[in-house]
Enzyme design. Structure first.
Site, PDB file in Angstrom:
ATOM      1  CE  LYS A   1      -1.881   1.734   3.984  1.00 17.00           C
ATOM      2  NZ  LYS A   1      -1.567   3.175   4.088  1.00 17.00           N
ATOM      3  CG  ASN A   2       2.422   2.712   3.597  1.00 16.50           C
ATOM      4  OD1 ASN A   2       1.236   2.960   3.398  1.00 16.50           O
ATOM      5  ND2 ASN A   2       2.936   2.604   4.806  1.00 16.50           N
TER       6      ASN A   2
ATOM      7  NE  ARG B   1      -2.659  12.610   8.892  1.00 14.50           N
ATOM      8  CZ  ARG B   1      -1.489  13.118   8.590  1.00 14.50           C
ATOM      9  NH1 ARG B   1      -0.592  12.388   7.966  1.00 14.50           N
ATOM     10  NH2 ARG B   1      -1.181  14.348   8.895  1.00 14.50           N
TER      11      ARG B   1
ATOM     12  CB  CYS C   1      -4.749  10.120  12.314  1.00 11.13           C
ATOM     13  SG  CYS C   1      -3.284   9.566  13.142  1.00 11.13           S
TER      14      CYS C   1
ATOM     15  NE  ARG D   1       0.397  10.383  10.959  1.00 10.02           N
ATOM     16  CZ  ARG D   1      -0.033   9.351  10.247  1.00 10.02           C
ATOM     17  NH1 ARG D   1      -1.056   8.639  10.677  1.00 10.02           N
ATOM     18  NH2 ARG D   1       0.559   9.017   9.126  1.00 10.02           N
ATOM     19  N   PRO D   2       1.569  16.149  12.293  1.00 13.17           N
ATOM     20  CG  PRO D   2       3.600  16.871  13.201  1.00 13.17           C
ATOM     21  CD  PRO D   2       2.543  15.810  13.335  1.00 13.17           C
TER      22      PRO D   2
ATOM     23  CG  ASP E   1       2.541   1.434   9.677  1.00  8.13           C
ATOM     24  OD1 ASP E   1       2.209   2.294  10.520  1.00  8.13           O
ATOM     25  OD2 ASP E   1       2.707   1.698   8.474  1.00  8.13           O
TER      26      ASP E   1
ATOM     27  NE  ARG F   1      -6.979   4.370   5.450  1.00  8.98           N
ATOM     28  CZ  ARG F   1      -5.971   4.685   6.251  1.00  8.98           C
ATOM     29  NH1 ARG F   1      -6.139   4.711   7.553  1.00  8.98           N
ATOM     30  NH2 ARG F   1      -4.789   4.992   5.769  1.00  8.98           N
TER      31      ARG F   1
HETATM   32  C1  UD1 Z   1       4.282   6.892   6.620  1.00 10.19           C
HETATM   33  C2  UD1 Z   1       3.408   5.687   6.378  1.00 10.19           C
HETATM   34  C3  UD1 Z   1       2.796   5.200   7.688  1.00 10.19           C
HETATM   35  C4  UD1 Z   1       3.884   4.958   8.722  1.00 10.19           C
HETATM   36  C5  UD1 Z   1       4.782   6.176   8.863  1.00 10.19           C
HETATM   37  C6  UD1 Z   1       5.971   5.934   9.776  1.00 10.19           C
HETATM   38  C7  UD1 Z   1       2.542   6.005   4.127  1.00 10.19           C
HETATM   39  C8  UD1 Z   1       1.358   6.281   3.274  1.00 10.19           C
HETATM   40  N1  UD1 Z   1       2.329   6.056   5.454  1.00 10.19           N
HETATM   41  O1  UD1 Z   1       3.447   7.945   7.112  1.00 10.19           O
HETATM   42  O2  UD1 Z   1       2.092   3.988   7.417  1.00 10.19           O
HETATM   43  O3  UD1 Z   1       3.272   4.695   9.974  1.00 10.19           O
HETATM   44  O4  UD1 Z   1       5.302   6.559   7.556  1.00 10.19           O
HETATM   45  O5  UD1 Z   1       6.738   4.885   9.304  1.00 10.19           O
HETATM   46  O6  UD1 Z   1       3.621   5.726   3.660  1.00 10.19           O
HETATM   47  N2  UD1 Z   1       6.342  14.301  11.348  1.00 10.19           N
HETATM   48  C9  UD1 Z   1       6.526  15.621  11.705  1.00 10.19           C
HETATM   49  N3  UD1 Z   1       6.294  16.573  10.755  1.00 10.19           N
HETATM   50  C10 UD1 Z   1       5.934  16.262   9.482  1.00 10.19           C
HETATM   51  C11 UD1 Z   1       5.768  14.904   9.132  1.00 10.19           C
HETATM   52  C12 UD1 Z   1       5.986  13.956  10.092  1.00 10.19           C
HETATM   53  O7  UD1 Z   1       6.846  15.934  12.844  1.00 10.19           O
HETATM   54  O8  UD1 Z   1       5.770  17.168   8.658  1.00 10.19           O
HETATM   55  C13 UD1 Z   1       6.561  13.252  12.361  1.00 10.19           C
HETATM   56  C14 UD1 Z   1       5.364  12.347  12.569  1.00 10.19           C
HETATM   57  O9  UD1 Z   1       4.441  12.893  13.470  1.00 10.19           O
HETATM   58  C15 UD1 Z   1       6.041  11.088  13.100  1.00 10.19           C
HETATM   59  C16 UD1 Z   1       7.329  11.047  12.312  1.00 10.19           C
HETATM   60  O10 UD1 Z   1       7.555  12.381  11.859  1.00 10.19           O
HETATM   61  O11 UD1 Z   1       6.339  11.233  14.463  1.00 10.19           O
HETATM   62  C17 UD1 Z   1       7.339  10.128  11.141  1.00 10.19           C
HETATM   63  O12 UD1 Z   1       6.144  10.317  10.367  1.00 10.19           O
HETATM   64  P1  UD1 Z   1       6.148  10.184   8.798  1.00 10.19           P
HETATM   65  O13 UD1 Z   1       7.311   9.355   8.363  1.00 10.19           O
HETATM   66  O14 UD1 Z   1       5.994  11.526   8.182  1.00 10.19           O
HETATM   67  O15 UD1 Z   1       4.814   9.388   8.548  1.00 10.19           O
HETATM   68  P2  UD1 Z   1       4.023   9.433   7.191  1.00 10.19           P
HETATM   69  O16 UD1 Z   1       4.996   9.653   6.097  1.00 10.19           O
HETATM   70  O17 UD1 Z   1       2.844  10.331   7.325  1.00 10.19           O
END
Ligand code: UD1
Length: 423
Positions: free
Chosen positions: A22-23, A92, A116, A121-122, A307, A399
Site C-alpha cells: 500500500k505505502n 492523509r 488521526c 500528525r503534523p 505499523d 484501507r
Molecule cells: C508513513 C506511512 C505510515 C507509517 C509512517 C511511519 C505512508 C502512506 N504512510 O506515514 O504507514 O506509519 O510513515 O513509518 O507511507 N512528522 C513531523 N512533521 C511532518 C511529518 C511527520 O513531525 O511534517 C513526524 C510524525 O508525526 C512522526 C514522524 O515524523 O512522528 C514520522 O512520520 P512520517 O514518516 O511523516 O509518517 P508518514 O509519512 O505520514
C-alpha cells in the site's frame, strides 16, 4: 458498515501470498502527476486507499483503469489543481500530491489532512521542504495554498524530533525532480517504499544519487516520461500474517514477500524461539511450543516498523512473561490497548512503552477498530481468543489489507464479514 465475526482458537496453517505494498503503491501512483506520459503499475493491491487515490487522480486530470492488479494512468487534461477535503480526510497520504502539482502547474490547493486517531500528525516538514524549494505556502480556509514561479534546488534537513518523514521525503523528491538545479535532502527516509519511489522516478528520467542512503541528491530535469513498474510486496501485511501465525501457534509460509525488508521483525520472532526458515521470497514459521516474551521498539526503517507495533502487542498477549513494546515514532499510538483490555489483556502503558503481561488466554467480545493497524491487531487477538470476537468499524482495515478475510480463511481461520448494526 461491516464487522468481522471471528471464532478464535484455530491454529493458522498453510501458505499465503503477500500483496503489493500500500505505502509504495500510493506515492508511485501520485508520481504519475509529474508526467503527461502513461504510468502503468503492476502488483497494485485492491484497497480502499487505492480507490480513494484513483478518485483524487481522476479529479486532477487523469483517466485510470484498474484491471487485475494493474493500474494504467493516462493524462486527459488537467482542469482543477485542488485536492478536496472529502478525499484528503479519507486518506492523509493525499498530501503528497502537493509536490508534483506544484512542480507541474506552479500552483495548487490541498486540504490540510488534520490529525488521526493516534495523534496530531503534523505536516510542517512537508511545508518546510517545499518552501526551501521556493514555494510560497499559506494556509487558507483549511487548505494549503502553494504557489511558485520556478522551483529551485536547495539543501535541507528534513527531520523532526521523531526522525525523518517518509511522505515529506516523497513530497520534496517529486518537486525536486522537476526543479531547476540540485536539491540535497539530508536525513531522507530510508523506508523501502520511499526508495521505490526514487527508483521509479529514475526510470522516468529523474537524476537521483544516494538512493537507499540518508543523503539524497536530486538534479532537476525539464521533463519526466511515462513508466511501467512493479510494486514491491507489502512488508506490513507480511508482518501482520507472521504475528497472526505466531499468535495462533500455527505453521504458515508467507510467499511473494521480500524478507530483506523484514529483518528487524524476523530478529524479534527468532528471539521468541520460533523456527523461521527464510527463502528468497518466502518465510516459513513453525515449531513454537514455548514462545518467549520479547522487547520491540518502533523506530524508522531498518528498525521495527511502527505499523506492526499494534499487531505485535496482540502477539505479546499470548506469550508468558512481560513483553516490552515501545513506540519511538508516534508516542500516543496505543489505541489498541484499551480494546485488548476488554478481551482480558493486562497491559500497562508507561509513557511511550506498553508492558504486556502475557500468557493469559484472551476472551472474545465486541471491540472496535479506530485505525488501520489497531484494527489488524484486534483481528490477530480475535484469532487466538476463546469464544467469538466481533471487530466493528472494519472500514479502517479495508484501507490497507487486500482480501484479508479470504486470506485468513484459506489459512483455516473462522472469520466472516457481516453487516453491522452497531454504528
Ligand atoms: C508513513 C506511512 C505510515 C507509517 C509512517 C511511519 C505512508 C502512506 N504512510 O506515514 O504507514 O506509519 O510513515 O513509518 O507511507 N512528522 C513531523 N512533521 C511532518 C511529518 C511527520 O513531525 O511534517 C513526524 C510524525 O508525526 C512522526 C514522524 O515524523 O512522528 C514520522 O512520520 P512520517 O514518516 O511523516 O509518517 P508518514 O509519512 O505520514
Amino acid at each position: 458498515m461491516d464487522k468481522y465475526v471471528i471464532h478464535g482458537g484455530e491454529s493458522l496453517k498453510g501458505s499465503v501470498r503477500i500483496s503489493g505494498s500500500k505505502n509504495a503503491a500510493l506515492p508511485l501512483m501520485v508520481a504519475s502527476l509529474l508526467t503527461d506520459g502513461d504510468v502503468i503499475l503492476h502488483n497494485v493491491p485492491h484497497l480502499i486507499d487505492v480507490e480513494v487515490l484513483i478518485k483524487l487522480l481522476s479529479r486532477l486530470g487523469k483517466s485510470i483503469t484498474f484491471k487485475g492488479h494493474t493500474v494504467h494512468i493516462r493524462e486527459i487534461g488537467v482542469k482543477k489543481i485542488e485536492a478536496p477535503y472529502e478525499l484528503v480526510k479519507k486518506m492523509r497520504a493525499s498530501v503528497i500530491v502537493l509536490g508534483p502539482l506544484l512542480a507541474r502547474h506552479k500552483h495548487c490547493r490541498v486540504s490540510l489532512p488534520g490529525g488521526c486517531a493516534f495523534g496530531p500528525r503534523p505536516i510542517d516538514l512537508h511545508i518546510k521542504g517545499l518552501s526551501k524549494l521556493g514555494a510560497k505556502i499559506k494556509i487558507d480556509h483549511g487548505y494549503i495554498d502553494a504557489r511558485v514561479s520556478q522551483l529551485r534546488g536547495a539543501s535541507m534537513i528534513l527531520a523532526g524530533k521523531y526522525g525523518s518523514s517518509v511522505l515529506a521525503t516523497d513530497n520534496v523528491l517529486m518537486a525536486a525532480a522537476l526543479a531547476k538545479g540540485t536539491t540535497v535532502i539530508e536525513t531522507a527516509a530510508l523506508e523501502p517504499e520511499c526508495v521505490e519511489l526514487m527508483r521509479m522516478l529514475v526510470k522516468m528520467g529523474a537524476s537521483i544519487d544516494g538512493i537507499g542512503t540518508s543523503v539524497v541528491r536530486i538534479k532537476g530535469v525539464k521533463k519526466l516520461t511515462g513508466v511501467e513498474y512493479t510494486i514491491i510486496p507489502d512488508r506490513i501485511e507480511a508482518g501482520t500474517f507472521l504475528a497472526a501465525a505466531l499468535a495462533t501457534r500455527g505453521n504458515v509460509t508467507i510467499t511473494d514477500c521480500e524478507p530483506e525488508h523484514l529483518m528487524s521483525v524476523l530478529e524479534i520472532i527468532a528471539g521468541m524461539g520460533a523456527v523461521v526458515k527464510i527463502g528468497r521470497t518466502e518465510i516459513e514459521i513453525k515449531q513454537h511450543k514455548a514462545l518467549k516474551a520479547f522487547s520491540a521498539k518502533a523506530m524508522p526503517y531498518p528498525l521495527f516498523p511502527t505499523d506492526l507495533q499494534a499487531p505485535f502487542t496482540s502477539l505479546a498477549c499470548t506469550v508468558s512473561g512481560v513483553s516490552t513494546i515501545a513506540e519511538g515514532i508516534y508516542p500516543d499510538r496505543f489505541t489498541h490497548v484499551a480494546e485488548l483490555g476488554r478481551m482480558g489483556a493486562t497491559i500497562d502503558v508507561e509513557g511511550n512503552t506498553a508492558l504486556v503481561h502475557g500468557g493469559k488466554k484472551l476472551v472474545g467480545c465486541d471491540v472496535q477498530a479506530s485505525d488501520l493497524r489497531n484494527g489488524a491487531a484486534l483481528v490477530v487477538a480475535g484469532l487466538c481468543a476463546s469464544n467469538t470476537t466481533s471487530v466493528h468499524r472494519i472500514y479502517h482495515i479495508d484501507r490497507g489489507y487486500d482480501k484479508f478475510e479470504e486470506k485468513l480463511t484459506a489459512l483455516g481461520a473462522s472469520i466472516e464479514r457481516e453487516k453491522d448494526s452497531i454504528l
